[in-house]
Enzyme design. Structure first.
Site, short mmCIF file in Angstrom:
data_model
loop_
_atom_site.label_atom_id
_atom_site.label_comp_id
_atom_site.label_asym_id
_atom_site.label_seq_id
_atom_site.Cartn_x
_atom_site.Cartn_y
_atom_site.Cartn_z
N HIS A 155 44.63 38.61 38.43
CA HIS A 155 44.10 39.32 39.18
C HIS A 155 45.33 40.46 40.10
O HIS A 155 44.93 41.84 40.26
CB HIS A 155 43.22 39.14 40.36
N ASP A 166 38.84 32.48 32.06
CA ASP A 166 38.46 32.29 33.43
C ASP A 166 37.10 33.25 33.60
O ASP A 166 36.54 34.22 32.91
CB ASP A 166 39.56 33.30 34.21
#
Length: 422
Positions: free
Chosen positions: A149, A185
């Site tokens: 991220h 994920d």
């Protein structure tokens, strides 16, 4: 260890081309005592992999922290300096620029040695990349990585430095010009996608919980790449509750065809395990068995298309004791070419370790969850739909996601979105 405990005892001695990158310094990446990303999960994974025999005979590769010159492949100098400076500011005295860079938020609180710990995770993924690029390794895994991220100039979603983007950038400068990044994920791999959105040399694929239902609220099927990179961003958003069989149906309906068309020289996998049905921060419903099936599928794609070159990193996963250690022990085993019987009991030595650390946790009995990974193959739009019970409604929702993604991106790869053979 009982006769059924593990098939790891039957392996051929480890080959030098299959490696595990690990440093005790990974455990320094600790946001706060009550933060959901706790390095205990890494410690327990390595302990379980050792106790069950997966790491027997393996010489771990010790990484060095990534220097600024490597972090600058993706991150700005102003951001790196903010990360270095932030711990000395203190909560009350924090530089206003830190807020701009996402530091000091609830998700990304400042912690001591933040830069050093974050650079070590990035260094682990770089070490894995270097071992593969040099020919010393075929497969490499570093469970400390997967900070997908982090953006160029701000921390995001528990991630400071984007190790996967940095490692991919390094690979592009060291002999590779076709790299496939596959992210499983539960959260969208937004930082890595952003890094290579317009770069036709990198295919980014993310299977994640639907962005309408989960942060970071990106990763729609229509996000396919920009500015010359059209067709090299692939997103498969799946609704909450998607379990092993249908998750695997979606994976196999899209990923093998896309990877085959792209023809990568190496596969980089982000193997976050917050897709598990017990994860407290997401709402997918995979088991450890389904996650292992995903790891093996990505490894098989590397064997088929990349002469086995596979770089696997960790990522999310907040079932710190019951889930992550088992799932990533399977990941390590996959990278090393070793097998674990899912019915094998958790080793007594590991159970005792957990009882000392977390006596209130009710541990699972076996390495597997008894998940059903015998997925129904996708056979075209509407091909398998029948009836109106809950199973078929779930199938219809997954098939809608499959069809939307294939129609958005497959034509850009020269594939037929309606043909299940592509």
């Amino acid at each position: 260890m009982s006769d059924k405990a593990t098939r790891a005892a039957e392996y051929i001695p480890n080959r030098p081309e299959d490696i595990v990158v690990w440093s005790e310094d990974y455990l320094g990446y600790r946001w706060s005592d009550d933060h959901p990303m706790n390095p205990t999960r890494l410690d327990l994974t390595m302990a379980l992999a050792t106790d069950i025999g997966v790491l027997a005979g393996v010489e771990l590769v010790e990484p060095a922290a990534a220097p600024d010159s490597e972090l600058l492949r993706f991150h700005t100098s102003a951001y790196i300096e903010a990360v270095k400076r932030a711990p000395s500011q203190g909560p009350a005295l924090r530089d206003p620029d830190d807020v701009v860079h996402g530091l000091g938020s609830d998700d990304n609180p400042v912690f001591p040695q933040m830069h050093e710990a974050s650079a070590m995770l990035a260094g682990g993924s770089l070490a894995a990349a270097r071992e593969i690029a040099s020919g010393r390794a075929r497969r490499a895994v570093s469970i400390g990585g997967g900070m997908h991220h982090a953006m160029a100039d701000w921390a995001s979603g528990f991630c400071v430095y984007n190790d996967a983007a940095i490692a991919i950038s390094w690979l592009l400068d060291n002999g590779f010009d076709r790299i496939a990044y596959i992210d499983v994920d539960a959260h969208h791999g937004d930082g890595v996608q952003a890094a290579f959105l317009g770069d036709p040399r990198v295919l980014t694929v993310s299977l994640h919980q639907h962005p309408a239902t989960l942060w970071p609220n990106t990763g729609w099927s229509t996000e396919v790449g920009t500015e010359g990179g059209e067709g090299t961003s692939i997103n498969v958003p799946l609704l909450p509750g998607t379990a092993d069989r249908l998750w695997l149906r979606a994976f196999h309906a899209i990923v093998p065809g896309a990877v085959g068309a792209f023809k990568p020289q190496i596969i980089v996998s982000q193997c976050g395990v917050d897709s598990h049905r017990e994860d407290p921060l997401a709402d997918l419903a995979l088991t450890v068995d389904g996650q292992n099936a995903a790891f093996l599928a990505m490894r098989d794609l590397a064997d088929k298309h990349c002469e086995g070159r596979w770089l696997a990193v960790g990522g999310g996963g907040y079932g710190l004791v019951r889930v992550v250690p088992r799932s990533w022990t399977y990941l390590i085993a996959a990278a090393l070419g070793r097998e674990i019987d899912p019915t094998s009991a958790l080793p007594d030595t590991w159970r005792e370790r957990v009882r000392t650390m977390a006596p209130s946790v009710d541990l699972p009995q076996t390495m597997g969850d008894g998940g059903d990974v015998d997925y129904p193959a996708w056979d075209g739009p509407g091909g398998s739909l029948a009836g109106t019970d809950g199973t078929d409604r779930a199938l219809e929702r997954v098939d809608s996601a499959i069809t939307a993604t294939r129609r958005a991106v497959f034509p850009l790869l020269g594939l037929d979105p309606e043909d299940p053979r592509d």
